[in-house]
Design a protein around this motif. Sequence first.
Motif, PDB file in Angstrom:
ATOM      1  N   LEU A  89       0.858  -1.778   0.448  1.00 38.97           N
ATOM      2  CA  LEU A  89       0.121   0.166   0.016  1.00 38.97           C
ATOM      3  C   LEU A  89       1.021   1.076  -0.209  1.00 38.97           C
ATOM      4  O   LEU A  89       0.426   2.467  -0.679  1.00 38.97           O
ATOM      5  CB  LEU A  89      -0.990   0.287   1.284  1.00 38.97           C
ATOM      6  CG  LEU A  89      -1.544   1.150   1.124  1.00 38.97           C
ATOM      7  CD1 LEU A  89      -2.532   1.705   0.473  1.00 38.97           C
ATOM      8  CD2 LEU A  89      -2.559   1.050   3.258  1.00 38.97           C
ATOM      9  N   VAL A  90       2.132   1.006   0.585  1.00 37.86           N
ATOM     10  CA  VAL A  90       2.399   2.109   1.082  1.00 37.86           C
ATOM     11  C   VAL A  90       3.384   2.646  -0.610  1.00 37.86           C
ATOM     12  O   VAL A  90       3.495   3.485  -1.084  1.00 37.86           O
ATOM     13  CB  VAL A  90       4.017   1.882   1.471  1.00 37.86           C
ATOM     14  CG1 VAL A  90       4.776   3.808   1.244  1.00 37.86           C
ATOM     15  CG2 VAL A  90       3.537   1.990   3.348  1.00 37.86           C
ATOM     16  N   TYR A  91       3.781   1.308  -1.034  1.00 40.68           N
ATOM     17  CA  TYR A  91       4.430   1.891  -2.248  1.00 40.68           C
ATOM     18  C   TYR A  91       3.463   2.484  -3.742  1.00 40.68           C
ATOM     19  O   TYR A  91       3.836   3.113  -4.396  1.00 40.68           O
ATOM     20  CB  TYR A  91       5.263   0.501  -2.885  1.00 40.68           C
ATOM     21  CG  TYR A  91       6.002   0.110  -2.057  1.00 40.68           C
ATOM     22  CD1 TYR A  91       7.368   1.128  -1.783  1.00 40.68           C
ATOM     23  CD2 TYR A  91       6.270  -1.515  -2.669  1.00 40.68           C
ATOM     24  CE1 TYR A  91       7.927  -0.134  -1.209  1.00 40.68           C
ATOM     25  CE2 TYR A  91       7.308  -2.148  -1.329  1.00 40.68           C
ATOM     26  CZ  TYR A  91       8.569  -1.052  -0.814  1.00 40.68           C
ATOM     27  OH  TYR A  91       9.507  -1.505  -0.456  1.00 40.68           O
TER      28      TYR A  91
ATOM     29  N   SER B 278      -3.499   5.159 -13.371  1.00 41.08           N
ATOM     30  CA  SER B 278      -3.975   3.011 -13.920  1.00 41.08           C
ATOM     31  C   SER B 278      -3.474   2.326 -12.304  1.00 41.08           C
ATOM     32  O   SER B 278      -3.453   1.667 -12.391  1.00 41.08           O
ATOM     33  CB  SER B 278      -2.486   2.843 -14.847  1.00 41.08           C
ATOM     34  OG  SER B 278      -1.543   3.633 -14.849  1.00 41.08           O
ATOM     35  N   VAL B 279      -2.619   2.874 -11.701  1.00 41.42           N
ATOM     36  CA  VAL B 279      -2.059   2.496 -10.350  1.00 41.42           C
ATOM     37  C   VAL B 279      -3.397   2.636  -9.001  1.00 41.42           C
ATOM     38  O   VAL B 279      -3.339   1.609  -8.828  1.00 41.42           O
ATOM     39  CB  VAL B 279      -1.245   3.399  -9.889  1.00 41.42           C
ATOM     40  CG1 VAL B 279      -1.039   2.793  -8.072  1.00 41.42           C
ATOM     41  CG2 VAL B 279       0.085   3.749 -10.250  1.00 41.42           C
TER      42      VAL B 279
ATOM     43  N   TRP C 250      -4.868  -4.950  -3.820  1.00 38.03           N
ATOM     44  CA  TRP C 250      -4.167  -4.523  -2.969  1.00 38.03           C
ATOM     45  C   TRP C 250      -4.720  -3.658  -1.870  1.00 38.03           C
ATOM     46  O   TRP C 250      -4.680  -3.189  -1.196  1.00 38.03           O
ATOM     47  CB  TRP C 250      -3.193  -3.376  -3.848  1.00 38.03           C
ATOM     48  CG  TRP C 250      -3.779  -2.181  -4.582  1.00 38.03           C
ATOM     49  CD1 TRP C 250      -4.389  -2.345  -6.222  1.00 38.03           C
ATOM     50  CD2 TRP C 250      -4.011  -1.073  -3.994  1.00 38.03           C
ATOM     51  NE1 TRP C 250      -4.538  -0.519  -6.491  1.00 38.03           N
ATOM     52  CE2 TRP C 250      -4.546   0.003  -5.243  1.00 38.03           C
ATOM     53  CE3 TRP C 250      -3.802  -0.216  -2.996  1.00 38.03           C
ATOM     54  CZ2 TRP C 250      -4.723   1.061  -5.103  1.00 38.03           C
ATOM     55  CZ3 TRP C 250      -4.049   1.077  -3.009  1.00 38.03           C
ATOM     56  CH2 TRP C 250      -4.121   1.852  -3.843  1.00 38.03           C
ATOM     57  N   VAL C 251      -5.969  -2.816  -2.519  1.00 37.85           N
ATOM     58  CA  VAL C 251      -6.958  -2.255  -1.228  1.00 37.85           C
ATOM     59  C   VAL C 251      -7.833  -3.438  -0.444  1.00 37.85           C
ATOM     60  O   VAL C 251      -7.995  -2.965   0.662  1.00 37.85           O
ATOM     61  CB  VAL C 251      -8.002  -1.520  -2.409  1.00 37.85           C
ATOM     62  CG1 VAL C 251      -8.858  -0.749  -1.032  1.00 37.85           C
ATOM     63  CG2 VAL C 251      -7.170  -0.272  -3.186  1.00 37.85           C
TER      64      VAL C 251
ATOM     65  N   ILE D 209      -7.850  -6.210   4.637  1.00 33.01           N
ATOM     66  CA  ILE D 209      -7.225  -7.150   5.439  1.00 33.01           C
ATOM     67  C   ILE D 209      -6.306  -7.128   6.513  1.00 33.01           C
ATOM     68  O   ILE D 209      -6.371  -7.269   7.315  1.00 33.01           O
ATOM     69  CB  ILE D 209      -6.525  -8.490   4.601  1.00 33.01           C
ATOM     70  CG1 ILE D 209      -7.763  -8.439   3.373  1.00 33.01           C
ATOM     71  CG2 ILE D 209      -6.393  -9.764   5.657  1.00 33.01           C
ATOM     72  CD1 ILE D 209      -7.411 -10.083   2.809  1.00 33.01           C
ATOM     73  N   ALA D 210      -5.278  -6.400   6.748  1.00 32.68           N
ATOM     74  CA  ALA D 210      -4.714  -5.532   7.995  1.00 32.68           C
ATOM     75  C   ALA D 210      -4.742  -4.749   8.262  1.00 32.68           C
ATOM     76  O   ALA D 210      -4.803  -4.702   9.440  1.00 32.68           O
ATOM     77  CB  ALA D 210      -3.151  -5.485   6.645  1.00 32.68           C
TER      78      ALA D 210
END
Length: 223
Positions: free
Chosen positions: A122-124, A143-144, A153-154, A159-160
């Motif tokens: 997520l940081v990246y 696009s990201v 990734w979201v 989940i984390a």
Amino acid sequence: MATNFLSTSNPFTLQSSSLTKPTYFYYHPIKSTVKKRESSLCNCKKDNQEALNLPIITKRCFLTTFLFSLAGKNLFDANAAILEADDDIELLEKVKRDRKQRLERESLINSSKIETGYLQQLVYKLSEVGQAIENNDLSAAGSVLGEGTDTDWVKKANIAFDKLSSSPEEKTEVDTFNSSLASLISSVSKKDIESSKLAFVSSASAFEKWTSLTGLAIQLKGL
């Protein structure tokens, strides 16, 4: 007239309508002087007695006041000592609770390597989006981000969040992040650069605050 004045001046005469004969009051200089001296002596004796009694009363009052002051001071010191003891116990209990919570959080983080990896991803992603928005390249940012909040990734980031969030403050920051991220995706898709910048700052700030609250800030790179 002068003879009459002298004869009536000594003795003094008091006429009364109820008396058939005049009544004479003679002034006796010796007896009057004695009476004055006796009166003076009585007054002096009375004053001396009061003067003798006054220091005794004063000493008693001073002693009583002093004893009460000592008793009050001892009572105040005792109450202060009790309050200080209670404060020390309460502080000690708080230190124990904080230490226990810190150890539990460290243990949870150490056992959540996969979730920590999701957060690092997520940081990246946020870093890439921020760089694209700074360059006014909303196409690259889109696009990201993808078209919605259901991207892989979201989902993994949430989940984390669910596993590592425990306090109400931490959960509030998660809600703020998701809401701001949704606004960011919408603004980028509409090519609204100003709204995109505001939404990005809001989402990034919420995430940084969450990592600070959870203690994950030192675990993640790029923050």
